[in-house]
Design an enzyme around this catalytic site. Structure first.
Site, PDB file in Angstrom:
ATOM      1  N   LYS A  77       0.831  -1.203   0.000  1.00  0.00           N
ATOM      2  CA  LYS A  77       0.000   0.000   0.000  1.00  0.00           C
ATOM      3  C   LYS A  77       0.866   1.253   0.000  1.00  0.00           C
ATOM      4  O   LYS A  77       2.070   1.206  -0.222  1.00  0.00           O
ATOM      5  CB  LYS A  77      -0.923  -0.013   1.224  1.00  0.00           C
ATOM      6  CG  LYS A  77      -1.947  -1.148   1.220  1.00  0.00           C
ATOM      7  CD  LYS A  77      -3.107  -0.859   0.292  1.00  0.00           C
ATOM      8  CE  LYS A  77      -4.193  -1.918   0.408  1.00  0.00           C
ATOM      9  NZ  LYS A  77      -5.372  -1.605  -0.415  1.00  0.00           N
ATOM     10  N   HIS A  95      -3.719   4.588  -3.685  1.00  0.00           N
ATOM     11  CA  HIS A  95      -5.025   5.158  -3.333  1.00  0.00           C
ATOM     12  C   HIS A  95      -5.053   6.672  -3.528  1.00  0.00           C
ATOM     13  O   HIS A  95      -5.391   7.429  -2.618  1.00  0.00           O
ATOM     14  CB  HIS A  95      -5.400   4.808  -1.889  1.00  0.00           C
ATOM     15  CG  HIS A  95      -5.530   3.342  -1.637  1.00  0.00           C
ATOM     16  ND1 HIS A  95      -6.357   2.531  -2.383  1.00  0.00           N
ATOM     17  CD2 HIS A  95      -4.919   2.530  -0.735  1.00  0.00           C
ATOM     18  CE1 HIS A  95      -6.257   1.283  -1.944  1.00  0.00           C
ATOM     19  NE2 HIS A  95      -5.391   1.254  -0.966  1.00  0.00           N
ATOM     20  N   SER A 198     -13.525  -0.732   3.005  1.00  0.00           N
ATOM     21  CA  SER A 198     -13.431   0.500   2.241  1.00  0.00           C
ATOM     22  C   SER A 198     -12.389   1.414   2.840  1.00  0.00           C
ATOM     23  O   SER A 198     -12.205   1.455   4.052  1.00  0.00           O
ATOM     24  CB  SER A 198     -14.786   1.222   2.223  1.00  0.00           C
ATOM     25  OG  SER A 198     -14.680   2.483   1.602  1.00  0.00           O
TER      26      SER A 198
END
Length: 296
Positions: A77, A95, A198
């Protein structure tokens, strides 16, 4: 031609419990001709000793900023927050392509340092299918959190007629909110539990704008949402890194699913799977710097 070095950076828990390169896939990459550097980690599911046993080079945690420029930095990530320019080619799920909070600062760090983001979340095969879907292995966990799964795709008002909503939607474009504070006023609302996987609570395209902070599987697993007087209560459990609850399954799924793409990183400039996400980065940077130029 010298061997390409992949540098697996350490990540903090809970994300850091998962590993995107397993000892098994590391061994295959080494057989493919790669050098594989692995930052030491005491939280990653795959132990350092397992990587060392197959020929990986163990290096200190957080050593990636000082790695040679030709090393490709890879991880699960987003990188830790910081303000120093990013100068390497990085492959991870950042993201920041759906306008999440701070997305512009993240991309500008790459732009300022001359680096490049190859976002793992958007790589697809020749059929347009994602190489990996983060969280697939935890769908039973998400369902258990809510007891029942309800999928409503078109008429969002129907959501209020169900007891439970499990949200696993990943959007490529904005849609109308599924539930709002106004809709919670509807008479006869049955919806009392929302759960899901989420990390979009800080995105302007958040489908559930009744919450802005994710819950936490350890500290705060659920949050009570304010509801109008005289209506039923509403509890939400929206854990952004739910796959970390199953680190073995999540790690093996990620490592095996991404190996075909990672094995092409050494010549990423010649492979469509990586050229597509390079174009995404270039387009986003062009739009971002163009806007900044206009404002100036």
């Amino acid at each position: 031609m010298s061997a390409v070095t992949l540098h697996l950076h350490a990540e903090a828990a809970p994300i850091g419990t998962r590993g995107i390169i397993s000892p098994t896939t590391a061994h295959r990459l080494i057989q493919d001709g790669y050098n594989v550097y692995v930052e030491r980690s005491n939280v990653r599911y795959f132990k350092d000793s397992g990587h060392a046993a197959v020929g990986c080079t163990l290096v200190p945690a957080d050593s990636w900023p000082d790695a040679p420029l030709d090393h490709i930095i890879i991880g699960m990530k987003a990188l830790p927050e910081g303000d120093f320019p990013l100068k390497h080619v990085h492959a991870h799920a950042a993201h920041c392509y759906r306008n999440q909070a701070g997305w512009d600062r993240v991309l500008m760090r790459f732009h300022q340092g001359g680096g490049l983001l190859l976002d793992l979340e958007f790589i697809t095969d020749e059929n347009g299918e994602r190489f990996i879907t983060f969280g697939r292995e935890t769908r039973p966990v998400g369902a258990a959190l809510a007891s029942r799964e309800t999928e409503v795709r078109t008429d969002y008002s129907e959501i209020l007629e169900h007891d439970v909503l499990t949200n696993r939607v990943s959007l490529s474009s904005p849609v109308a909110p599924f539930v709002t504070f106004e809709s919670l006023k509807a008479p006869g609302r049955k919806l009392t539990v929302i759960s899901g996987i989420s990390n979009g609570s800080h995105s302007p395209d958040n489908q559930l704008p009744i919450y802005t902070n994710s819950t936490n599987s350890d500290v705060r697993p659920t949050v009570r949402i304010p509801t109008p007087s005289g209506t039923v209560t509403l509890t939400i459990a929206m854990i952004p890194y739910l796959p970390s609850l199953l680190p073995r399954e999540a790690s093996e799924s990620a490592a095996n699913g991404l190996y075909p793409a990672i094995s092409l990183l050494g010549g990423w400039q010649n492979h469509g799977v990586w050229l597509e996400v390079e174009k995404m980065y270039r387009d986003k940077i062009a739009a971002l710097t163009g806007n900044q130029t206009t404002k100036a």
